[in-house]
Design a protein around this motif. Structure first.
Motif, PDB file in Angstrom:
ATOM      1  N   MET A   1     -39.903   4.696  15.961  1.00  0.00           N
ATOM      2  CA  MET A   1     -38.698   4.457  15.236  1.00  0.00           C
ATOM      3  C   MET A   1     -37.642   5.918  16.055  1.00  0.00           C
ATOM      4  SD  MET A   1     -38.900   8.222  12.592  1.00  0.00           S
ATOM      5  CE  MET A   1     -39.824   7.784  11.672  1.00  0.00           C
ATOM      6  N   GLU A  43     -49.475   4.351  -1.712  1.00  0.00           N
ATOM      7  CA  GLU A  43     -47.216   4.641  -1.218  1.00  0.00           C
ATOM      8  C   GLU A  43     -47.512   3.715   0.823  1.00  0.00           C
ATOM      9  OE1 GLU A  43     -45.181   7.855  -1.676  1.00  0.00           O
ATOM     10  OE2 GLU A  43     -43.035   7.059  -0.214  1.00  0.00           O
ATOM     11  N   GLY A  45     -44.617   3.380   3.362  1.00  0.00           N
ATOM     12  CA  GLY A  45     -43.866   3.813   4.158  1.00  0.00           C
ATOM     13  C   GLY A  45     -43.236   5.157   3.705  1.00  0.00           C
ATOM     14  N   CYS A  46     -45.089   6.111   3.281  1.00  0.00           N
ATOM     15  CA  CYS A  46     -44.438   7.460   2.526  1.00  0.00           C
ATOM     16  C   CYS A  46     -44.325   8.378   3.267  1.00  0.00           C
ATOM     17  CB  CYS A  46     -45.988   7.409   2.005  1.00  0.00           C
ATOM     18  SG  CYS A  46     -46.727   7.634   4.339  1.00  0.00           S
ATOM     19  N   GLY A  47     -43.651   8.440   4.801  1.00  0.00           N
ATOM     20  CA  GLY A  47     -43.372   9.476   5.545  1.00  0.00           C
ATOM     21  C   GLY A  47     -44.060  10.867   4.742  1.00  0.00           C
ATOM     22  N   ASP A  66     -48.304   4.600   6.949  1.00  0.00           N
ATOM     23  CA  ASP A  66     -46.724   5.092   7.662  1.00  0.00           C
ATOM     24  C   ASP A  66     -47.159   4.286   8.509  1.00  0.00           C
ATOM     25  OD1 ASP A  66     -44.545   6.828   6.752  1.00  0.00           O
ATOM     26  OD2 ASP A  66     -44.562   6.149   8.721  1.00  0.00           O
ATOM     27  N   ASN A  67     -46.323   3.603   9.748  1.00  0.00           N
ATOM     28  CA  ASN A  67     -46.449   2.781  10.986  1.00  0.00           C
ATOM     29  C   ASN A  67     -46.358   4.325  11.630  1.00  0.00           C
ATOM     30  OD1 ASN A  67     -43.299   2.464  11.111  1.00  0.00           O
ATOM     31  ND2 ASN A  67     -43.706   0.624  11.492  1.00  0.00           N
ATOM     32  N   GLU A  68     -45.649   5.921  10.946  1.00  0.00           N
ATOM     33  CA  GLU A  68     -45.764   6.031  12.258  1.00  0.00           C
ATOM     34  C   GLU A  68     -46.403   7.576  12.304  1.00  0.00           C
ATOM     35  OE1 GLU A  68     -42.826   7.348  14.941  1.00  0.00           O
ATOM     36  OE2 GLU A  68     -42.696   5.517  14.035  1.00  0.00           O
ATOM     37  N   GLN A  71     -45.722  11.166  11.352  1.00  0.00           N
ATOM     38  CA  GLN A  71     -45.264  11.175   9.825  1.00  0.00           C
ATOM     39  C   GLN A  71     -46.457  11.490   8.970  1.00  0.00           C
ATOM     40  OE1 GLN A  71     -42.307  12.275   8.499  1.00  0.00           O
ATOM     41  NE2 GLN A  71     -41.317  10.219   7.986  1.00  0.00           N
ATOM     42  N   ILE A  95     -50.538   1.196   9.344  1.00  0.00           N
ATOM     43  CA  ILE A  95     -50.527   0.443   9.304  1.00  0.00           C
ATOM     44  C   ILE A  95     -49.050   0.303   9.819  1.00  0.00           C
ATOM     45  CG2 ILE A  95     -50.368  -1.653   7.642  1.00  0.00           C
ATOM     46  CD1 ILE A  95     -53.412  -0.397   6.876  1.00  0.00           C
ATOM     47  N   ILE A  97     -46.256  -2.766   7.971  1.00  0.00           N
ATOM     48  CA  ILE A  97     -46.277  -3.991   7.510  1.00  0.00           C
ATOM     49  C   ILE A  97     -45.101  -4.260   6.903  1.00  0.00           C
ATOM     50  CG2 ILE A  97     -44.998  -4.035   4.749  1.00  0.00           C
ATOM     51  CD1 ILE A  97     -48.163  -2.761   4.903  1.00  0.00           C
ATOM     52  N   SER A 113     -40.835   3.798  -1.951  1.00  0.00           N
ATOM     53  CA  SER A 113     -38.966   4.369  -2.260  1.00  0.00           C
ATOM     54  C   SER A 113     -38.330   4.103  -0.385  1.00  0.00           C
ATOM     55  CB  SER A 113     -39.867   5.992  -2.183  1.00  0.00           C
ATOM     56  OG  SER A 113     -38.584   6.616  -1.901  1.00  0.00           O
ATOM     57  N   ASP A 114     -37.935   3.676  -0.532  1.00  0.00           N
ATOM     58  CA  ASP A 114     -36.963   3.435   0.817  1.00  0.00           C
ATOM     59  C   ASP A 114     -37.162   2.922   1.790  1.00  0.00           C
ATOM     60  OD1 ASP A 114     -34.440   4.665  -0.557  1.00  0.00           O
ATOM     61  OD2 ASP A 114     -34.610   6.609   0.499  1.00  0.00           O
ATOM     62  N   PHE A 119     -36.921  -4.748   5.160  1.00  0.00           N
ATOM     63  CA  PHE A 119     -36.848  -6.696   5.293  1.00  0.00           C
ATOM     64  C   PHE A 119     -35.977  -6.994   5.107  1.00  0.00           C
ATOM     65  CE2 PHE A 119     -40.522  -3.322   5.502  1.00  0.00           C
ATOM     66  CZ  PHE A 119     -41.404  -3.210   6.439  1.00  0.00           C
TER      67      PHE A 119
HETATM   68  C1  LIG Z   1     -36.672   5.962   4.792  1.00  0.00           C
HETATM   69  S1  LIG Z   1     -38.344   6.781   4.909  1.00  0.00           S
HETATM   70  C2  LIG Z   1     -39.131   6.772   3.481  1.00  0.00           C
HETATM   71  C3  LIG Z   1     -40.122   7.968   3.320  1.00  0.00           C
HETATM   72  C4  LIG Z   1     -41.014   8.311   1.821  1.00  0.00           C
HETATM   73  N1  LIG Z   1     -41.308   6.916   1.233  1.00  0.00           N
HETATM   74  C5  LIG Z   1     -39.678   8.801   0.791  1.00  0.00           C
HETATM   75  O1  LIG Z   1     -38.398   8.283  -0.357  1.00  0.00           O
HETATM   76  O2  LIG Z   1     -39.374   9.658   1.484  1.00  0.00           O
HETATM   77  C6  LIG Z   1     -39.325   5.064   5.361  1.00  0.00           C
HETATM   78  C7  LIG Z   1     -41.216   5.319   6.456  1.00  0.00           C
HETATM   79  O3  LIG Z   1     -40.896   4.372   5.830  1.00  0.00           O
HETATM   80  C8  LIG Z   1     -41.966   3.522   7.531  1.00  0.00           C
HETATM   81  N2  LIG Z   1     -42.002   2.882   7.712  1.00  0.00           N
HETATM   82  C9  LIG Z   1     -40.895   2.220   8.249  1.00  0.00           C
HETATM   83  N3  LIG Z   1     -41.268   0.870   8.818  1.00  0.00           N
HETATM   84  C10 LIG Z   1     -42.303   0.347   8.241  1.00  0.00           C
HETATM   85  C11 LIG Z   1     -43.443  -0.984   8.222  1.00  0.00           C
HETATM   86  N4  LIG Z   1     -42.885  -2.205   8.733  1.00  0.00           N
HETATM   87  N5  LIG Z   1     -44.762  -0.501   8.172  1.00  0.00           N
HETATM   88  C12 LIG Z   1     -45.613   0.684   7.953  1.00  0.00           C
HETATM   89  N6  LIG Z   1     -44.127   1.459   7.586  1.00  0.00           N
HETATM   90  C13 LIG Z   1     -43.304   1.837   7.718  1.00  0.00           C
HETATM   91  C14 LIG Z   1     -41.233   4.942   8.595  1.00  0.00           C
HETATM   92  O4  LIG Z   1     -41.206   6.305   9.339  1.00  0.00           O
HETATM   93  C15 LIG Z   1     -40.818   6.296   7.830  1.00  0.00           C
HETATM   94  O5  LIG Z   1     -41.361   7.195   7.430  1.00  0.00           O
END
Ligand SMILES: C[S@@+](CC[C@H](N)C(=O)[O-])C[C@H]1O[C@@H](n2cnc3c(N)ncnc32)[C@H](O)[C@@H]1O
Length: 245
Positions: A1, A43, A45-47, A66-68, A71, A95, A97, A113-114, A119
Protein backbone atom coordinates in the motif's frame (compact mmCIF):
# COMPACT_ATOMS: atom_id res chain seq x y z
CA UNK A 1 0.00 0.00 0.00
CA UNK A 2 1.15 3.52 -0.81
CA UNK A 3 2.70 5.32 2.20
CA UNK A 4 0.14 8.17 2.11
CA UNK A 5 -2.73 5.64 2.27
CA UNK A 6 -1.08 3.85 5.17
CA UNK A 7 -0.96 7.22 6.98
CA UNK A 8 -4.68 7.65 6.18
CA UNK A 9 -5.70 4.31 7.71
CA UNK A 10 -3.46 4.76 10.77
CA UNK A 11 -4.96 8.18 11.40
CA UNK A 12 -8.45 6.71 10.83
CA UNK A 13 -7.72 4.11 13.48
CA UNK A 14 -6.32 6.72 15.87
CA UNK A 15 -9.13 9.27 15.79
CA UNK A 16 -12.29 7.50 14.61
CA UNK A 17 -13.81 5.35 17.34
CA UNK A 18 -15.99 2.31 16.57
CA UNK A 19 -19.11 4.22 17.56
CA UNK A 20 -18.30 7.17 15.27
CA UNK A 21 -17.26 4.84 12.42
CA UNK A 22 -20.55 2.92 12.59
CA UNK A 23 -22.63 6.08 13.04
CA UNK A 24 -21.03 7.81 10.03
CA UNK A 25 -21.14 4.79 7.68
CA UNK A 26 -24.14 4.02 5.58
CA UNK A 27 -24.94 0.37 6.33
CA UNK A 28 -27.62 -0.68 3.84
CA UNK A 29 -27.36 -4.27 5.07
CA UNK A 30 -28.85 -3.24 8.41
CA UNK A 31 -32.26 -3.13 6.67
CA UNK A 32 -31.93 -6.82 5.78
CA UNK A 33 -30.59 -8.08 9.13
CA UNK A 34 -33.78 -10.06 9.84
CA UNK A 35 -33.15 -12.15 6.73
CA UNK A 36 -29.54 -13.16 7.42
CA UNK A 37 -29.46 -16.93 7.07
CA UNK A 38 -27.19 -19.17 9.18
CA UNK A 39 -23.53 -19.26 8.27
CA UNK A 40 -20.38 -17.17 8.42
CA UNK A 41 -19.81 -13.64 7.09
CA UNK A 42 -17.04 -12.88 4.58
CA UNK A 43 -15.59 -9.51 3.68
CA UNK A 44 -13.12 -9.00 0.82
CA UNK A 45 -10.67 -6.11 1.33
CA UNK A 46 -12.17 -5.52 4.75
CA UNK A 47 -9.83 -2.81 6.06
CA UNK A 48 -11.23 -1.75 9.46
CA UNK A 49 -14.73 -2.60 8.25
CA UNK A 50 -17.66 -0.81 9.90
CA UNK A 51 -19.80 -3.78 8.73
CA UNK A 52 -17.71 -6.45 10.44
CA UNK A 53 -17.41 -4.43 13.63
CA UNK A 54 -21.17 -3.80 13.73
CA UNK A 55 -22.14 -7.38 12.79
CA UNK A 56 -19.62 -8.93 15.22
CA UNK A 57 -22.42 -8.60 17.77
CA UNK A 58 -24.57 -11.05 15.78
CA UNK A 59 -22.23 -13.78 17.09
CA UNK A 60 -21.66 -15.08 13.55
CA UNK A 61 -18.29 -16.45 12.51
CA UNK A 62 -16.35 -13.84 10.52
CA UNK A 63 -13.80 -14.29 7.70
CA UNK A 64 -11.96 -11.01 7.11
CA UNK A 65 -9.68 -10.82 4.07
CA UNK A 66 -7.15 -8.06 3.45
CA UNK A 67 -3.60 -8.06 2.12
CA UNK A 68 -2.35 -5.53 4.69
CA UNK A 69 -1.44 -7.03 8.06
CA UNK A 70 -1.79 -3.69 9.87
CA UNK A 71 -5.40 -3.32 8.68
CA UNK A 72 -6.24 -6.82 9.96
CA UNK A 73 -4.63 -6.01 13.32
CA UNK A 74 -6.63 -2.78 13.61
CA UNK A 75 -9.82 -4.69 12.74
CA UNK A 76 -9.12 -7.32 15.40
CA UNK A 77 -8.63 -4.64 18.07
CA UNK A 78 -11.80 -2.85 16.96
CA UNK A 79 -13.90 -6.03 17.10
CA UNK A 80 -12.50 -7.05 20.48
CA UNK A 81 -13.20 -3.65 22.00
CA UNK A 82 -16.71 -3.59 20.44
CA UNK A 83 -17.76 -7.06 21.61
CA UNK A 84 -15.84 -6.73 24.87
CA UNK A 85 -13.98 -10.04 24.59
CA UNK A 86 -11.34 -11.92 22.60
CA UNK A 87 -13.57 -12.76 19.63
CA UNK A 88 -12.82 -16.43 18.93
CA UNK A 89 -14.95 -16.57 15.79
CA UNK A 90 -12.77 -14.12 13.85
CA UNK A 91 -10.56 -15.49 11.05
CA UNK A 92 -8.10 -12.89 9.79
CA UNK A 93 -6.77 -13.87 6.38
CA UNK A 94 -3.85 -12.01 4.87
CA UNK A 95 -4.60 -12.93 1.26
CA UNK A 96 -4.18 -11.10 -2.04
CA UNK A 97 -7.26 -11.49 -4.21
CA UNK A 98 -7.59 -12.87 -6.88
CA UNK A 99 -4.19 -14.60 -6.67
CA UNK A 100 -5.33 -16.65 -3.68
CA UNK A 101 -8.67 -18.44 -3.55
CA UNK A 102 -11.46 -17.34 -1.25
CA UNK A 103 -11.95 -19.93 1.57
CA UNK A 104 -14.23 -22.83 0.72
CA UNK A 105 -16.99 -22.14 3.30
CA UNK A 106 -20.60 -21.42 2.43
CA UNK A 107 -21.26 -17.84 3.54
CA UNK A 108 -24.50 -16.24 4.66
CA UNK A 109 -23.26 -12.75 3.80
CA UNK A 110 -20.47 -11.53 1.51
CA UNK A 111 -19.32 -7.90 1.58
CA UNK A 112 -17.19 -6.22 -1.10
CA UNK A 113 -17.21 -2.56 -0.12
CA UNK A 114 -14.93 -0.18 -2.05
CA UNK A 115 -13.04 -3.19 -3.36
CA UNK A 116 -13.99 -4.36 -6.88
CA UNK A 117 -12.92 -1.09 -8.53
CA UNK A 118 -9.29 -2.13 -7.85
CA UNK A 119 -9.71 -4.90 -10.44
CA UNK A 120 -10.35 -5.23 -14.16
CA UNK A 121 -13.87 -6.32 -15.08
CA UNK A 122 -12.45 -9.77 -16.01
CA UNK A 123 -10.92 -10.16 -12.54
CA UNK A 124 -14.20 -8.99 -10.98
CA UNK A 125 -16.00 -11.70 -12.98
CA UNK A 126 -13.62 -14.29 -11.59
CA UNK A 127 -14.12 -12.99 -8.02
CA UNK A 128 -17.93 -13.07 -8.40
CA UNK A 129 -17.78 -16.61 -9.80
CA UNK A 130 -16.01 -17.65 -6.57
CA UNK A 131 -18.67 -15.86 -4.52
CA UNK A 132 -21.39 -17.70 -6.46
CA UNK A 133 -19.91 -21.07 -5.54
CA UNK A 134 -19.48 -20.09 -1.88
CA UNK A 135 -23.05 -18.92 -1.25
CA UNK A 136 -26.38 -20.69 -1.08
CA UNK A 137 -30.08 -19.83 -1.44
CA UNK A 138 -30.79 -16.82 0.77
CA UNK A 139 -27.16 -15.64 1.16
CA UNK A 140 -26.82 -11.87 0.78
CA UNK A 141 -24.09 -10.02 -1.11
CA UNK A 142 -23.33 -6.32 -0.65
CA UNK A 143 -21.25 -4.43 -3.20
CA UNK A 144 -20.12 -0.82 -3.25
CA UNK A 145 -18.03 0.39 -6.21
CA UNK A 146 -16.94 3.64 -7.85
CA UNK A 147 -19.23 4.51 -10.74
CA UNK A 148 -18.63 6.21 -14.09
CA UNK A 149 -19.94 9.42 -12.46
CA UNK A 150 -16.82 9.59 -10.27
CA UNK A 151 -14.58 12.52 -11.31
CA UNK A 152 -11.58 10.17 -11.50
CA UNK A 153 -13.32 8.14 -14.20
CA UNK A 154 -12.39 10.82 -16.80
CA UNK A 155 -8.92 11.52 -15.41
CA UNK A 156 -6.10 11.85 -17.97
CA UNK A 157 -3.65 10.68 -15.30
CA UNK A 158 -2.56 7.11 -16.06
CA UNK A 159 -1.69 6.44 -12.40
CA UNK A 160 -5.33 6.96 -11.43
CA UNK A 161 -6.39 4.21 -13.83
CA UNK A 162 -3.60 1.89 -12.71
CA UNK A 163 -4.98 2.24 -9.20
CA UNK A 164 -8.74 2.28 -9.89
CA UNK A 165 -8.97 -0.23 -12.72
CA UNK A 166 -12.68 -0.01 -13.44
CA UNK A 167 -15.50 2.50 -12.93
CA UNK A 168 -18.83 0.67 -12.94
CA UNK A 169 -22.17 1.16 -14.65
CA UNK A 170 -25.49 -0.45 -13.73
CA UNK A 171 -25.06 -2.78 -16.75
CA UNK A 172 -21.64 -3.92 -15.50
CA UNK A 173 -23.21 -5.00 -12.22
CA UNK A 174 -26.18 -6.63 -13.98
CA UNK A 175 -23.70 -8.66 -16.03
CA UNK A 176 -21.56 -9.61 -13.04
CA UNK A 177 -24.51 -10.74 -10.94
CA UNK A 178 -26.30 -13.05 -13.36
CA UNK A 179 -30.06 -13.16 -12.67
CA UNK A 180 -29.81 -16.92 -13.03
CA UNK A 181 -28.12 -16.93 -9.58
CA UNK A 182 -29.02 -13.60 -7.95
CA UNK A 183 -32.06 -11.45 -7.19
CA UNK A 184 -31.19 -7.78 -6.94
CA UNK A 185 -32.76 -6.50 -3.72
CA UNK A 186 -31.43 -2.96 -3.79
CA UNK A 187 -29.69 -0.65 -6.26
CA UNK A 188 -28.49 2.81 -5.31
CA UNK A 189 -26.56 5.20 -7.53
CA UNK A 190 -25.10 8.17 -5.62
CA UNK A 191 -23.05 11.22 -6.56
CA UNK A 192 -21.59 13.28 -3.74
CA UNK A 193 -20.43 16.68 -5.04
CA UNK A 194 -19.47 18.28 -1.72
CA UNK A 195 -17.94 16.40 1.19
CA UNK A 196 -19.54 16.69 4.60
CA UNK A 197 -17.60 18.77 7.16
CA UNK A 198 -16.62 15.59 9.05
CA UNK A 199 -14.82 14.21 5.97
CA UNK A 200 -13.25 17.55 5.00
CA UNK A 201 -11.79 17.97 8.48
CA UNK A 202 -10.49 14.40 8.54
CA UNK A 203 -8.82 14.84 5.14
CA UNK A 204 -7.18 18.10 6.25
CA UNK A 205 -5.68 16.27 9.24
CA UNK A 206 -4.51 13.52 6.88
CA UNK A 207 -2.84 16.06 4.53
CA UNK A 208 -1.06 17.63 7.52
CA UNK A 209 0.22 14.21 8.65
CA UNK A 210 1.46 13.43 5.14
CA UNK A 211 3.26 16.80 4.96
CA UNK A 212 4.90 16.12 8.34
CA UNK A 213 5.93 12.62 7.23
CA UNK A 214 7.58 13.99 4.07
CA UNK A 215 9.13 16.86 6.10
CA UNK A 216 7.45 19.58 4.07
CA UNK A 217 7.56 22.43 6.59
CA UNK A 218 7.72 25.39 4.21
CA UNK A 219 4.49 27.33 4.89
CA UNK A 220 3.79 28.23 1.24
CA UNK A 221 4.24 24.64 0.09
CA UNK A 222 2.07 23.36 2.94
CA UNK A 223 -0.64 25.86 2.11
CA UNK A 224 -0.59 24.86 -1.56
CA UNK A 225 -1.25 21.22 -0.57
CA UNK A 226 -3.96 22.21 1.89
CA UNK A 227 -5.63 24.40 -0.79
CA UNK A 228 -5.62 21.40 -3.10
CA UNK A 229 -7.42 19.42 -0.39
CA UNK A 230 -10.19 22.03 -0.19
CA UNK A 231 -11.12 21.49 -3.87
CA UNK A 232 -14.19 19.30 -4.25
CA UNK A 233 -14.73 16.56 -6.81
CA UNK A 234 -17.67 14.28 -7.54
CA UNK A 235 -17.54 10.95 -5.77
CA UNK A 236 -19.84 8.64 -7.72
CA UNK A 237 -20.62 5.23 -6.31
CA UNK A 238 -23.07 2.38 -6.80
CA UNK A 239 -24.30 0.17 -3.98
CA UNK A 240 -26.20 -3.09 -4.50
CA UNK A 241 -27.59 -5.84 -2.32
CA UNK A 242 -28.17 -9.20 -3.99
CA UNK A 243 -29.80 -12.36 -2.70
CA UNK A 244 -28.63 -15.73 -3.92
CA UNK A 245 -31.36 -17.76 -5.61
C1 LIG B 1 -10.66 1.26 0.14
S1 LIG B 1 -10.27 0.08 1.39
C2 LIG B 1 -11.92 -0.45 1.82
C3 LIG B 1 -12.01 -0.98 3.24
C4 LIG B 1 -13.41 -1.42 3.67
N1 LIG B 1 -13.93 -2.48 2.83
C5 LIG B 1 -14.36 -0.24 3.71
O1 LIG B 1 -15.29 -0.19 2.89
O2 LIG B 1 -14.15 0.63 4.57
C6 LIG B 1 -9.65 -1.29 0.46
C7 LIG B 1 -9.01 -2.38 1.30
O3 LIG B 1 -8.74 -3.49 0.44
C8 LIG B 1 -7.43 -3.99 0.69
N2 LIG B 1 -6.96 -4.56 -0.58
C9 LIG B 1 -6.64 -3.88 -1.71
N3 LIG B 1 -6.32 -4.73 -2.70
C10 LIG B 1 -6.45 -5.98 -2.18
C11 LIG B 1 -6.28 -7.31 -2.73
N4 LIG B 1 -5.91 -7.48 -4.00
N5 LIG B 1 -6.52 -8.37 -1.93
C12 LIG B 1 -6.91 -8.19 -0.64
N6 LIG B 1 -7.09 -6.97 -0.08
C13 LIG B 1 -6.86 -5.88 -0.83
C14 LIG B 1 -6.62 -2.78 1.16
O4 LIG B 1 -5.53 -3.15 1.97
C15 LIG B 1 -7.68 -1.99 1.94
O5 LIG B 1 -7.69 -2.29 3.31
Amino acid sequence: MDKTLEIYWKLYNEIISNEVMIHKSQNLLRNFEEEFIDGPILELGCGQSNFLVEFSKTGKEIFAIDNEEFQLNFLKKRIESYTGDAFEKLHLLNITIPEKEIPQEIFSLVIASDFLHFFSIEDSKYIISQITSRTQKGSLIYVRVHSKSHSYSNSQNKNVHNYFKHFFTEDDLNNLFDEKYFDRMLFSNTVQDIRPKFEREFETKWTEKVLDEYKIFNQRQRQAHLDENIKEMSVGYIQCVYRRK
